[in-house]
Design a protein around this motif. Sequence first.
Motif, PDB file in Angstrom:
ATOM      1  N   ARG A 169      50.771  38.703  30.041  1.00  0.00           N
ATOM      2  CA  ARG A 169      50.440  38.580  31.462  1.00  0.00           C
ATOM      3  C   ARG A 169      51.535  39.209  32.328  1.00  0.00           C
ATOM      4  N   SER A 170      52.779  39.204  31.844  1.00  0.00           N
ATOM      5  CA  SER A 170      53.832  39.899  32.601  1.00  0.00           C
ATOM      6  C   SER A 170      53.600  41.409  32.560  1.00  0.00           C
ATOM      7  N   GLU A 171      53.112  41.913  31.432  1.00  0.00           N
ATOM      8  CA  GLU A 171      52.773  43.327  31.332  1.00  0.00           C
ATOM      9  C   GLU A 171      51.627  43.687  32.270  1.00  0.00           C
ATOM     10  N   ALA A 172      50.630  42.782  32.356  1.00  0.00           N
ATOM     11  CA  ALA A 172      49.510  43.023  33.265  1.00  0.00           C
ATOM     12  C   ALA A 172      49.986  43.069  34.705  1.00  0.00           C
ATOM     13  N   ALA A 173      50.885  42.158  35.056  1.00  0.00           N
ATOM     14  CA  ALA A 173      51.406  42.111  36.431  1.00  0.00           C
ATOM     15  C   ALA A 173      52.228  43.349  36.771  1.00  0.00           C
ATOM     16  N   SER A 174      52.830  43.962  35.752  1.00  0.00           N
ATOM     17  CA  SER A 174      53.671  45.138  36.001  1.00  0.00           C
ATOM     18  C   SER A 174      52.860  46.417  36.110  1.00  0.00           C
ATOM     19  N   GLY A 175      51.540  46.306  35.910  1.00  0.00           N
ATOM     20  CA  GLY A 175      50.680  47.474  36.060  1.00  0.00           C
ATOM     21  C   GLY A 175      50.478  48.277  34.802  1.00  0.00           C
TER      22      GLY A 175
ATOM     23  N   SER B 210      41.038  46.567  37.927  1.00  0.00           N
ATOM     24  CA  SER B 210      41.961  45.811  38.760  1.00  0.00           C
ATOM     25  C   SER B 210      42.886  45.015  37.856  1.00  0.00           C
ATOM     26  N   PRO B 211      44.190  44.973  38.172  1.00  0.00           N
ATOM     27  CA  PRO B 211      45.107  44.144  37.367  1.00  0.00           C
ATOM     28  C   PRO B 211      44.745  42.661  37.434  1.00  0.00           C
ATOM     29  N   LEU B 212      44.013  42.254  38.485  1.00  0.00           N
ATOM     30  CA  LEU B 212      43.582  40.859  38.581  1.00  0.00           C
ATOM     31  C   LEU B 212      42.614  40.524  37.447  1.00  0.00           C
ATOM     32  N   VAL B 213      41.704  41.450  37.180  1.00  0.00           N
ATOM     33  CA  VAL B 213      40.727  41.242  36.106  1.00  0.00           C
ATOM     34  C   VAL B 213      41.425  41.241  34.748  1.00  0.00           C
ATOM     35  N   THR B 214      42.358  42.155  34.568  1.00  0.00           N
ATOM     36  CA  THR B 214      43.083  42.225  33.295  1.00  0.00           C
ATOM     37  C   THR B 214      43.812  40.920  33.007  1.00  0.00           C
TER      38      THR B 214
ATOM     39  N   ALA C 153      45.469  48.919  31.396  1.00  0.00           N
ATOM     40  CA  ALA C 153      44.682  47.759  30.995  1.00  0.00           C
ATOM     41  C   ALA C 153      44.018  47.939  29.635  1.00  0.00           C
ATOM     42  N   ALA C 154      43.435  49.116  29.397  1.00  0.00           N
ATOM     43  CA  ALA C 154      42.740  49.335  28.129  1.00  0.00           C
ATOM     44  C   ALA C 154      43.701  49.231  26.949  1.00  0.00           C
ATOM     45  N   THR C 155      44.877  49.843  27.079  1.00  0.00           N
ATOM     46  CA  THR C 155      45.887  49.777  26.019  1.00  0.00           C
ATOM     47  C   THR C 155      46.388  48.356  25.838  1.00  0.00           C
ATOM     48  N   LEU C 156      46.621  47.667  26.958  1.00  0.00           N
ATOM     49  CA  LEU C 156      47.146  46.305  26.898  1.00  0.00           C
ATOM     50  C   LEU C 156      46.146  45.368  26.233  1.00  0.00           C
TER      51      LEU C 156
END
Length: 456
Positions: free
Chosen positions: A385-391, A359-363, A394-397
């Motif tokens: 966090r802007s990258e996380a919000a954009s989808g 989930s992007p929330l967890v990321t 997650a693993a790469t981020l």
Amino acid sequence: MKKLFSVFGFLLSMSASAASLQDGFARMTKESKGPFGLNMLQGTHSRKPVNSGSPSNVLFQAAYRNEIGRELAEQYGFYLGNLFTTNYYELMGEYVFGNAHSDHPLDHAGLLAKGAAAMPKANLMVQNWVLEKHYVEHFPSSKLAKSFQLRGIGGSEFELPFAVHFFNFYLSSMNDDFQYLPAFLLIKNSPIVDSSSLSKAREMVASAYTYFQGRFGSGNNLVLALYRLRNSIHNQLSPDAIDQIDAFVRDFPLYKQEGHTYLFEVRRILVEYYNFNASKIADRAQRLGATDLQAVANRIEAEGVSEQNLLQLSRTAADWRTNIGSWAKKEKRAEALALLSNISLFLNKELGGLANVRSPLVTEAVINAIYLEGFLIKDNWDYFRSEAASGANAATLLADVMEIASSGKGSTLYEAFSRAYDQWILVEPEMEYFMDNTIKSSALATGAAIAEKWNR
């Protein structure tokens, strides 16, 4: 040619400085009290050795650095024998009263007014302080470790109030994003935070393993079982570790017969860690006047742990980390940092225990937790966090986050400790493990575990 000689001379100077630092550290290990001198009673106008009469208006009892300790601090910026009493008092002496070794009354406002001038030295103290604590835990039989165990070096009744003074000053005077991480790591092992750190538990179980390995050899059944237990606590910590300790002590009574008590302290730390809950965060937030943190913690207590609630807690705590140096209540900033330390433990425990992390929330919550601890500067946090919000994947981020936070020179962790860390490597090469041990006891380890779940 002149330029060549200039560079050569500089390198010779650096080499000589390194040799002198190593020599000073070696001489310290031959002193009966390591870097400490006599136990002193410090008054507002004089200081006297304990049992030699009492000065007027006693402020604290502590042992100042001895001649070698002062030499290392003043010539190389290498601080040993760090105490909240003496470090804070000497900073005030130097920047308010013009003499680091003077006797003077307390002037907290005066030191705050000199914050910009005093901060570089205060930051260097804190860097060395964190590294010194790691050294003491990693080398418990060393002269430096034993010197802190001597009676009268520094009493808790004095260290606690001066820890509050020191952190209030430090957090009010920060002018560089990299200065936050050393303070966050220091407060985890300070009298202000009443929960023991996981890093201490990991160091103690590693020391227990090293002791029994040296005594019985690597092939011994007790040593093999202790090896598995050590790896469990270091690499994949869960509440099961408490049961594993109980089973180990039951299966190998020789451990207790040997008089080795480290595992019992490790168990106590883990029990305390896993019993820390949202209601305790709410209580401490209420005492602090942090109504936003209190509201989120109360929601978690009422509704239970969820991805959304953990995200909201991480966001609110991260905002506190951003603004802690400008928060109106200067006298409460130490308490605020202590609360953030508690919240980071709670977030790591709960995020690490989630069954579903896709989930992007967890990321975002993990990225917030890493920033909360100081492993990201604000610009990097805003970007990730802007990258996380954009989808973003997650693993790469999270892999990118951890590289910037902790991968070698240029990382946040290295930049926050660079000068002091390089010096500690000179006097003890095994201090290179400070980086790895710090990562394993942080939100970076939580991020690595969540990234691994994503890749399964």
